[in-house]
Write a protein that holds these residues in place. Structure first.
Motif, PDB file in Angstrom:
ATOM      1  N   GLY B 185       0.822  -1.210   0.000  1.00  0.00           N
ATOM      2  CA  GLY B 185       0.000   0.000   0.000  1.00  0.00           C
ATOM      3  C   GLY B 185       0.851   1.254   0.000  1.00  0.00           C
ATOM      4  O   GLY B 185       2.082   1.184  -0.123  1.00  0.00           O
ATOM      5  N   ARG B 186       0.187   2.386   0.184  1.00  0.00           N
ATOM      6  CA  ARG B 186       0.853   3.685   0.163  1.00  0.00           C
ATOM      7  C   ARG B 186       1.902   3.847   1.257  1.00  0.00           C
ATOM      8  O   ARG B 186       2.661   4.810   1.250  1.00  0.00           O
ATOM      9  CB  ARG B 186      -0.177   4.812   0.331  1.00  0.00           C
ATOM     10  N   THR B 211      -2.525  -1.812  -3.644  1.00  0.00           N
ATOM     11  CA  THR B 211      -3.761  -1.034  -3.562  1.00  0.00           C
ATOM     12  C   THR B 211      -3.832  -0.142  -4.810  1.00  0.00           C
ATOM     13  O   THR B 211      -2.827   0.044  -5.500  1.00  0.00           O
ATOM     14  CB  THR B 211      -3.810  -0.158  -2.293  1.00  0.00           C
ATOM     15  N   ARG B 212      -4.997   0.406  -5.068  1.00  0.00           N
ATOM     16  CA  ARG B 212      -5.194   1.151  -6.317  1.00  0.00           C
ATOM     17  C   ARG B 212      -4.240   2.340  -6.507  1.00  0.00           C
ATOM     18  O   ARG B 212      -3.735   2.543  -7.608  1.00  0.00           O
ATOM     19  CB  ARG B 212      -6.672   1.582  -6.421  1.00  0.00           C
ATOM     20  N   ILE B 227      -5.900  -4.685  -6.089  1.00  0.00           N
ATOM     21  CA  ILE B 227      -6.942  -5.518  -5.499  1.00  0.00           C
ATOM     22  C   ILE B 227      -8.060  -4.635  -4.965  1.00  0.00           C
ATOM     23  O   ILE B 227      -7.786  -3.610  -4.346  1.00  0.00           O
ATOM     24  CB  ILE B 227      -6.320  -6.338  -4.339  1.00  0.00           C
ATOM     25  N   GLY B 228      -9.305  -5.048  -5.179  1.00  0.00           N
ATOM     26  CA  GLY B 228     -10.408  -4.308  -4.583  1.00  0.00           C
ATOM     27  C   GLY B 228     -11.622  -4.232  -5.477  1.00  0.00           C
ATOM     28  O   GLY B 228     -11.676  -4.849  -6.544  1.00  0.00           O
ATOM     29  N   ILE B 229     -12.556  -3.441  -5.031  1.00  0.00           N
ATOM     30  CA  ILE B 229     -13.869  -3.336  -5.665  1.00  0.00           C
ATOM     31  C   ILE B 229     -13.776  -3.047  -7.165  1.00  0.00           C
ATOM     32  O   ILE B 229     -14.530  -3.603  -7.948  1.00  0.00           O
ATOM     33  CB  ILE B 229     -14.698  -2.226  -4.948  1.00  0.00           C
ATOM     34  N   SER B 230     -12.842  -2.191  -7.552  1.00  0.00           N
ATOM     35  CA  SER B 230     -12.743  -1.845  -8.971  1.00  0.00           C
ATOM     36  C   SER B 230     -11.595  -2.588  -9.638  1.00  0.00           C
ATOM     37  O   SER B 230     -11.288  -2.353 -10.797  1.00  0.00           O
ATOM     38  CB  SER B 230     -12.580  -0.330  -9.132  1.00  0.00           C
ATOM     39  N   GLY B 243       1.484  -1.715   4.787  1.00  0.00           N
ATOM     40  CA  GLY B 243       1.345  -0.291   4.499  1.00  0.00           C
ATOM     41  C   GLY B 243       0.016   0.011   3.830  1.00  0.00           C
ATOM     42  O   GLY B 243      -0.105   0.918   3.019  1.00  0.00           O
ATOM     43  N   SER B 245      -4.036   0.895   4.537  1.00  0.00           N
ATOM     44  CA  SER B 245      -4.835   1.442   5.641  1.00  0.00           C
ATOM     45  C   SER B 245      -6.050   0.577   5.961  1.00  0.00           C
ATOM     46  O   SER B 245      -6.523   0.554   7.091  1.00  0.00           O
ATOM     47  CB  SER B 245      -5.270   2.866   5.327  1.00  0.00           C
ATOM     48  N   GLN B 249     -12.879  -0.184   0.035  1.00  0.00           N
ATOM     49  CA  GLN B 249     -12.755  -0.440  -1.415  1.00  0.00           C
ATOM     50  C   GLN B 249     -11.659  -1.457  -1.720  1.00  0.00           C
ATOM     51  O   GLN B 249     -11.731  -2.170  -2.698  1.00  0.00           O
ATOM     52  CB  GLN B 249     -12.455   0.862  -2.183  1.00  0.00           C
ATOM     53  N   ASN B 264       1.396  -2.267   9.719  1.00  0.00           N
ATOM     54  CA  ASN B 264       1.099  -0.850   9.536  1.00  0.00           C
ATOM     55  C   ASN B 264       1.688  -0.090  10.710  1.00  0.00           C
ATOM     56  O   ASN B 264       1.667  -0.579  11.839  1.00  0.00           O
ATOM     57  CB  ASN B 264      -0.425  -0.642   9.472  1.00  0.00           C
ATOM     58  N   LYS B 265       2.210   1.112  10.451  1.00  0.00           N
ATOM     59  CA  LYS B 265       2.858   1.834  11.545  1.00  0.00           C
ATOM     60  C   LYS B 265       1.841   2.503  12.483  1.00  0.00           C
ATOM     61  O   LYS B 265       2.175   2.896  13.587  1.00  0.00           O
ATOM     62  CB  LYS B 265       3.855   2.859  10.999  1.00  0.00           C
ATOM     63  N   ILE B 283       7.498  -0.067   8.016  1.00  0.00           N
ATOM     64  CA  ILE B 283       7.965  -1.057   7.043  1.00  0.00           C
ATOM     65  C   ILE B 283       9.485  -1.180   7.038  1.00  0.00           C
ATOM     66  O   ILE B 283      10.027  -2.280   7.151  1.00  0.00           O
ATOM     67  CB  ILE B 283       7.479  -0.696   5.618  1.00  0.00           C
TER      68      ILE B 283
END
Ligand SMILES: Cc1cc2nc3c(=O)[nH]c(=O)nc-3n(C[C@H](O)[C@H](O)[C@H](O)COP(=O)(O)OP(=O)(O)OC[C@H]3O[C@@H](n4cnc5c(N)ncnc54)[C@H](O)[C@@H]3O)c2cc1C
Ligand SMILES: Nc1ncnc2c1ncn2[C@@H]1O[C@H](COP(=O)(O)O)[C@@H](O)[C@H]1O
Lengths: 254, 295
Positions: B185-186, B211-212, B227-230, B243, B245, B249, B264-265, B283
């Motif tokens: 993730g971000r 993540t998107r 990965i996810g809804i869209s 990383g 959240s 979604q 996650n931090k 991370i």
């Protein structure tokens, strides 16, 4: 040239609570601009600047969407004017109803050459209102745009599909929906927000647009899913042995 | 009842035709090229002239719809078909329900606010249009004849000129087939930092997705990796979000995972409510240590 960007205003999903009976509680959710419509506004603003066009934003929804903060949010992003229609008949409106009324708004605004929509709304994400608005207007439409350009008579849209990349040119007036990667939303400065407060907001009524179409879809219920049960064993890396415990759990499933 | 299936790709054509068979006594299937036979009672092929967008076939499909007069239309949720079929529905004043997750005789379910809720809805028009992604009808079997007809192309009033078209390189990994999936993730500060995630994936035998925002705001991953809804809706054995959240979604894409982990931090990150095991840590601090212990 006049460009119109379609912007949905809806409750901020960060503030939606799930109640004990799994229904949603919106009472603490403030209105906000649908996430990916911010990217559409930016793409529209950049194109308007390049083509020396006027940029108007168009929105419709229930009365609750009409708050000054959201209006200013839209108008602080390079938009010259905001057109809105608020009517509680649009609560849970489907794509057909929304497309019809947005098309009527665009016709009433007049002289619009290009309509730009977002990738999909944060609540329905049906990716329908853009094409359905186009159909109601009788204009051509292309979705998934990642770059746009216009010569005043045509618009050229680069798009990425599931397994292809293509570039489509169509005559104006036309409708284009854009993927989020088309442009990163700007961070509006204090000056932009102040200027936004002075920009025109024009409100329409459903009556002057010929009324709201009958729904095509009936919503039976909206319920949060039953969450997957999870152990929720959380270790803090600052604690002695935490990483070992986490690694041990990982080894269990390796 | 008669159902029209509109699909661009073979796998979707098979699954939608199979799903349609459960509700309809007649299944008609329409596509652009390379028709799949044996899945419907009739297959219609629409050939769009070279140099035109496929959406230019709108008038041809409008004629198919008028001629066939189905009560239900199932379509594959590709971008093109969302545009073409959505327009067809609007033209007929009909309902469209995209990306349904379940269906029965009465109603369909779609996700609301990215999966925060499920919306049960009913079509109130004589013909209903539904798009369904892979897995919606996975246990059904298609059946049918080999009748293939090429439909006469009706030229549109407005030209949608295709100035350029290029096939994208095939996806490098198939996350849908992976037992273990790690999502970055971000929380990853740079593309270089992803190396630690790759090492971690090797150690546990997982494929790496994301993540998107990592395919969009950053182009660290191809778009078929999010990965996810869209994006990808998965059912892996093991999911590890690093990383990430834990926004709905994204999480709806992995909430069927057997066992879920997160790093996650932020101890208050929503993902910690949606996993079996969580580690609160940055991370760059914890991932190298985890990798060292796993190697
Ligand atoms: C209509 C719609 C559809 C969408 N579809 C999808 C979809 O299909 N898939 C998808 O993924 N998203 C989707 N999104 C986006 C989604 O809403 C979230 O924005 C996205 O999932 C967030 O990604 P993230 O968790 O990587 O980033 P963030 O939400 O920014 O989270 C980053 C996390 O990393 C943590 N972190 C930061 N630094 C560190 C560090 N050094 N070490 C450890 N942790 C750290 C932070 O605490 C934070 O929790 C969609 C949004 C909309 C509106
Ligand atoms: N009520 C609305 N007002 C203005 N624009 C809208 C509205 N609903 C949808 N749109 C636009 O149409 C796009 C697709 O929406 P949807 O079909 O709901 O996914 C959105 O990204 C917006 O640009």
């Amino acid at each position: 040239m006049k460009i119109a960007v379609l912007v949905k205003i809806l409750p901020d999903d960060q503030d939606i609570q799930v109640k004990g009976d799994r229904t949603l509680d919106f009472s603490r959710a403030k209105s906000t601009v649908s996430t990916y419509d911010l990217n559409a506004i930016e793409a529209a603003a950049q194109l308007a600047a390049k083509a020396d066009a006027q940029l108007v934003a168009v929105t419709c929804g229930p009365k609750s969407i009409n708050d000054s903060k959201t209006r200013k949010n839209i108008l602080s992003r390079g938009v010259d004017e905001l057109y809105m229609l608020t009517d509680d008949g649009l609560e849970l409106a489907d794509a057909y109803q929304t497309g019809r009324i947005l098309a009527a708004m665009i016709q009433k605004i007049g002289d619009v050459d290009l309509v730009i929509a977002g990738d999909g709304s944060a609540d329905l994400y049906a990716q329908q209102v853009d094409v359905q608005t186009a159909e109601a207007l009788g204009w051509p439409a292309i979705n998934g745009g990642t770059a746009l350009d216009t010569d005043g008579a045509t618009v050229t849209v680069a798009r990425i599909l599931e397994t292809e990349r293509e570039s489509i040119r169509m005559p104006l007036p036309a409708v284009v929906s854009v993927a989020p990667e088309v442009a990163l939303p700007r961070i509006a400065g204090m000056k932009d927000v102040l200027a936004a407060g002075k920009k025109p907001v024009v409100e329409f009524t459903a009556e002057e647009l010929g009324g709201i179409a009958a729904p095509t879809v009936e919503t039976v219920e909206i319920l949060a899913p039953v969450p997957t049960p999870r152990k929720k064993q959380i270790f803090d890396a600052a604690d002695e042995g935490a990483i070992d415990a986490f690694v041990a759990a990982l080894r269990e499933v390796m | 009842m008669k159902t029209l299936v509109i699909a661009e790709n073979e796998a979707a054509a098979r699954e939608l035709a199979a799903g349609a068979r459960a509700y309809a006594d007649e299944v008609v299937y329409a596509t652009f090229a390379d028709p799949v036979t044996g899945i419907a009672d009739k297959c219609l092929v629409v050939e769009v002239p070279e140099g035109q967008a496929k959406e230019a076939a709108f008038d041809t499909f409008a004629k198919i719809l008028a001629d066939e007069d189905p009560q239900m239309v199932f379509f594959e949720p590709t971008r093109r078909l969302k545009a073409l079929v959505g327009r067809l529905a609007a033209h007929n004043g009909a309902s469209v329900m995209t990306d349904i997750s379940a269906i029965d005789e009465e109603s369909v379910q779609t996700r609301y606010f990215g999966g925060i809720a499920e919306r049960t809805a009913k079509s109130v028009t004589p013909v209903a249009f539904c798009s369904a992604g892979a897995g919606t009808f996975k246990d059904a079997e298609p059946s049918g004849t080999d009748v293939v007809e090429t439909v006469e192309y009706v030229a549109p009033a407005v030209t949608l000129e295709c100035v350029e078209r290029e096939t994208l390189p095939p996806a490098e990994v198939d996350l849908t087939a992976a037992d273990k999936v790690v999502a970055a993730g971000r929380g990853f500060g740079s593309e270089e930092e992803l190396e630690e995630a790759r090492t971690f994936c090797k150690a546990i035998g997982a494929e790496l997705g994301c993540t998107r925002p990592l395919t969009e705001t950053e182009d660290w991953f191809p778009r078929e990796a999010y990965i996810g809804i869209s994006g990808l809706m998965l059912s892996p054995e093991v999911y590890v979000g690093i990383g990430v959240s834990g926004q709905m979604q994204h999480m709806v894409g992995v909430d069927r995972a057997h066992v879920a982990f997160a790093i996650n931090k932020d101890a208050h990150a929503p993902i910690f409510d949606k996993v079996d095991y969580g580690l609160v840590g940055a991370i760059n601090n914890v991932l190298p240590k985890i990798n060292a212990k796993l190697s």
